[in-house]
Design an enzyme around this catalytic site. Structure first.
Site, PDB file in Angstrom:
ATOM      1  CG  ASN A 135       1.063  11.780   8.053  1.00  0.00           C
ATOM      2  OD1 ASN A 135       1.588  11.084   7.190  1.00  0.00           O
ATOM      3  ND2 ASN A 135       1.719  12.396   9.012  1.00  0.00           N
ATOM      4  CG  ASP A 146       0.657  10.337  13.685  1.00  0.00           C
ATOM      5  OD1 ASP A 146       1.397  10.724  12.774  1.00  0.00           O
ATOM      6  OD2 ASP A 146       0.641  10.812  14.821  1.00  0.00           O
ATOM      7  CE  LYS A 169       4.384  15.402   6.515  1.00  0.00           C
ATOM      8  NZ  LYS A 169       4.682  15.275   7.949  1.00  0.00           N
ATOM      9  CG  LEU A 201      -2.027  -1.031   1.246  1.00  0.00           C
ATOM     10  CD1 LEU A 201      -2.715  -1.045   2.609  1.00  0.00           C
ATOM     11  CD2 LEU A 201      -3.027  -0.746   0.143  1.00  0.00           C
ATOM     12  N   GLY A 221       7.644   3.092   3.834  1.00  0.00           N
ATOM     13  CA  GLY A 221       8.124   4.140   4.740  1.00  0.00           C
ATOM     14  C   GLY A 221       9.592   3.950   5.009  1.00  0.00           C
ATOM     15  CE  LYS A 222      13.878   8.046   8.901  1.00  0.00           C
ATOM     16  NZ  LYS A 222      13.838   9.433   9.356  1.00  0.00           N
ATOM     17  CG  PHE A 223      11.104   3.258  10.650  1.00  0.00           C
ATOM     18  CD1 PHE A 223      10.553   4.530  10.653  1.00  0.00           C
ATOM     19  CD2 PHE A 223      12.362   3.075  11.214  1.00  0.00           C
ATOM     20  CE1 PHE A 223      11.212   5.581  11.241  1.00  0.00           C
ATOM     21  CE2 PHE A 223      13.026   4.130  11.800  1.00  0.00           C
ATOM     22  CZ  PHE A 223      12.451   5.385  11.816  1.00  0.00           C
ATOM     23  CB  THR A 225       8.268  18.096   5.814  1.00  0.00           C
ATOM     24  OG1 THR A 225       9.504  18.578   5.330  1.00  0.00           O
ATOM     25  CG2 THR A 225       8.005  16.689   5.340  1.00  0.00           C
ATOM     26  CG  ASP A 276       3.363  14.810  10.979  1.00  0.00           C
ATOM     27  OD1 ASP A 276       4.381  14.222  10.615  1.00  0.00           O
ATOM     28  OD2 ASP A 276       3.090  15.995  10.725  1.00  0.00           O
TER      29      ASP A 276
HETATM   30  C1  LIG Z   1      -2.697   4.025  13.381  1.00  0.00           C
HETATM   31  O1  LIG Z   1      -1.795   4.096  12.304  1.00  0.00           O
HETATM   32  C2  LIG Z   1      -0.446   4.034  12.576  1.00  0.00           C
HETATM   33  C3  LIG Z   1       0.111   3.952  13.864  1.00  0.00           C
HETATM   34  C4  LIG Z   1       1.510   3.907  14.020  1.00  0.00           C
HETATM   35  C5  LIG Z   1       2.317   3.935  12.898  1.00  0.00           C
HETATM   36  C6  LIG Z   1       3.812   3.884  13.015  1.00  0.00           C
HETATM   37  O2  LIG Z   1       4.472   3.541  12.064  1.00  0.00           O
HETATM   38  N1  LIG Z   1       4.359   4.287  14.206  1.00  0.00           N
HETATM   39  C7  LIG Z   1       5.729   4.288  14.469  1.00  0.00           C
HETATM   40  C8  LIG Z   1       6.689   3.621  13.669  1.00  0.00           C
HETATM   41  C9  LIG Z   1       8.040   3.690  13.999  1.00  0.00           C
HETATM   42  C10 LIG Z   1       8.463   4.436  15.128  1.00  0.00           C
HETATM   43  C11 LIG Z   1       7.506   5.091  15.912  1.00  0.00           C
HETATM   44  C12 LIG Z   1       6.165   5.026  15.582  1.00  0.00           C
HETATM   45  C13 LIG Z   1       1.782   4.032  11.610  1.00  0.00           C
HETATM   46  C14 LIG Z   1       0.386   4.076  11.463  1.00  0.00           C
HETATM   47  N2  LIG Z   1      -0.271   4.200  10.233  1.00  0.00           N
HETATM   48  C15 LIG Z   1       0.305   3.976   9.007  1.00  0.00           C
HETATM   49  O3  LIG Z   1       1.468   3.697   8.842  1.00  0.00           O
HETATM   50  C16 LIG Z   1      -0.591   4.120   7.789  1.00  0.00           C
HETATM   51  C17 LIG Z   1      -0.213   3.016   6.796  1.00  0.00           C
HETATM   52  S1  LIG Z   1      -0.702   3.366   5.149  1.00  0.00           S
HETATM   53  C18 LIG Z   1      -2.343   2.854   5.073  1.00  0.00           C
HETATM   54  N3  LIG Z   1      -2.968   2.386   6.153  1.00  0.00           N
HETATM   55  C19 LIG Z   1      -4.276   2.007   6.037  1.00  0.00           C
HETATM   56  N4  LIG Z   1      -4.962   2.082   4.893  1.00  0.00           N
HETATM   57  C20 LIG Z   1      -4.357   2.548   3.785  1.00  0.00           C
HETATM   58  N5  LIG Z   1      -5.070   2.629   2.618  1.00  0.00           N
HETATM   59  C21 LIG Z   1      -3.008   2.953   3.858  1.00  0.00           C
HETATM   60 BR1  LIG Z   1      -2.125   3.627   2.323  1.00  0.00          BR
END
Ligand SMILES: COc1ccc(C(=O)Nc2ccccc2)cc1NC(=O)CCSc1ncnc(N)c1Br
Length: 273
Positions: free
Chosen positions: A142, A155, A139, A20, A23-25, A172, A137
């Site tokens: 997100n 987020d 923007k 989908l 990301g960086k991680f 950003t 965040d």
């Molecule tokens: C509650 O959503 C999150 C909660 C936490 C984190 C996260 O990485 N935290 C984190 C990562 C590393 C270090 C510290 C915090 C990321 C997300 N959310 C996301 O990454 C969104 C993913 S993309 C997507 N998702 C659903 N439906 C779509 N159609 C798409 Br496109």
């Protein structure tokens, strides 16, 4: 009474689908939970990356916060699990994809659509502030849309370069409030500033302080160098709301409650659920 035992998830509980975003991680995949055929977004984060950037506590805190957040305009985290080298976040899947792509496709949004999104995001932020969570965040990158077009603060935790890359990587900076740009202690009011930036971008298709050079964007933010283009034709009430949010003195910005009572929101937002 005994707590229902927390389900221990593992990768074998899911069929993995298309990517989908990335990301960086790590990457995010469409996935289906096998037993109940439930569709989710599965975010894969590499432990090595988390260790490398020393984000272990940040991620743990975020997981604690996320698992308590329940709001129709905040993307859900249903749970998480890990294996030797990866952490997996089980997230709500937003069927409508990225709001940013809709904005790119349409150029700018109608006053009704913009007011509806701003009202939803304001309510989501009020909820997050109540839970002592600030600086979501928010923007456009997100923000996701569910199957009914409801906006969700998703987020990304950390900058996820999703496919619809912003034309300017310095985008950003556009969302930072003056106190953030000046690296002063920031409080809840940064989110109110960001709502003003978002409202402007929904209506005009570009953020209010956009400039070729980051240093110019920085200068425009610090001066609150706000001007409204003559097209598209935007109502005076919308401009009034934006002008009451993009205020340098954070204590003078319109509060989240006052945003919901603003004539432009009351008149244009479709706040039915
Ligand atoms: C509650 O959503 C999150 C909660 C936490 C984190 C996260 O990485 N935290 C984190 C990562 C590393 C270090 C510290 C915090 C990321 C997300 N959310 C996301 O990454 C969104 C993913 S993309 C997507 N998702 C659903 N439906 C779509 N159609 C798409 Br496109």
């Amino acid at each position: 009474s005994q707590q229902p035992s927390k389900k221990q998830w593992s990768l074998s509980d899911f069929d993995i689908g298309k990517p989908l975003g990335k990301g960086k991680f790590g990457r995010v995949y469409l996935a289906r939970e096998i037993k109940y055929k439930y569709i989710v977004a599965l975010k894969v984060i590499f432990k090595a990356q988390i260790e490398k950037y020393g984000l272990h506590h940040q991620l743990r805190r975020e997981m604690e916060i996320q698992s308590t957040l329940r709001h129709p305009n905040v993307l859900r985290m249903y749970g998480w699990f890990h294996d030797d080298e990866r952490i997996f976040l089980i997230l709500e899947y937003a069927h409508g994809g990225e709001l940013y792509q809709e904005l790119c496709k349409l150029g700018h949004l109608s006053e009704r659509q913009s007011a509806t999104y701003i009202a939803s995001l304001t309510q989501a932020l009020a909820y997050c502030h109540e839970k002592h969570v600030i600086h979501r965040d928010i923007k456009p990158e997100n923000l996701l849309l569910d199957h009914e077009g409801r906006v969700k603060i998703a987020d990304f935790g950390w900058s996820v370069q999703s496919r619809s890359k912003r034309h300017t990587m310095c985008g950003t900076l556009d969302y930072l409030a003056p106190e953030m740009v000046e690296k002063k202690a920031h409080d809840y009011a940064v989110d109110n500033w960001t709502m003003g930036v978002l409202c402007y971008e929904f209506l005009y298709g570009v953020p209010p302080f956009e400039a070729k050079q980051q240093s110019d964007t920085f200068r425009r933010i610090m001066k609150v160098d706000l001007s409204f283009p003559s097209t598209p034709d935007v109502s005076a009430e919308a401009k009034d709301l934006i002008s009451r949010l993009l205020v340098k003195d954070s204590s003078k910005r319109l509060s989240l409650e006052k945003i919901m009572e603003h004539p432009w929101i009351v008149k244009n937002a479709d706040t039915m659920g």
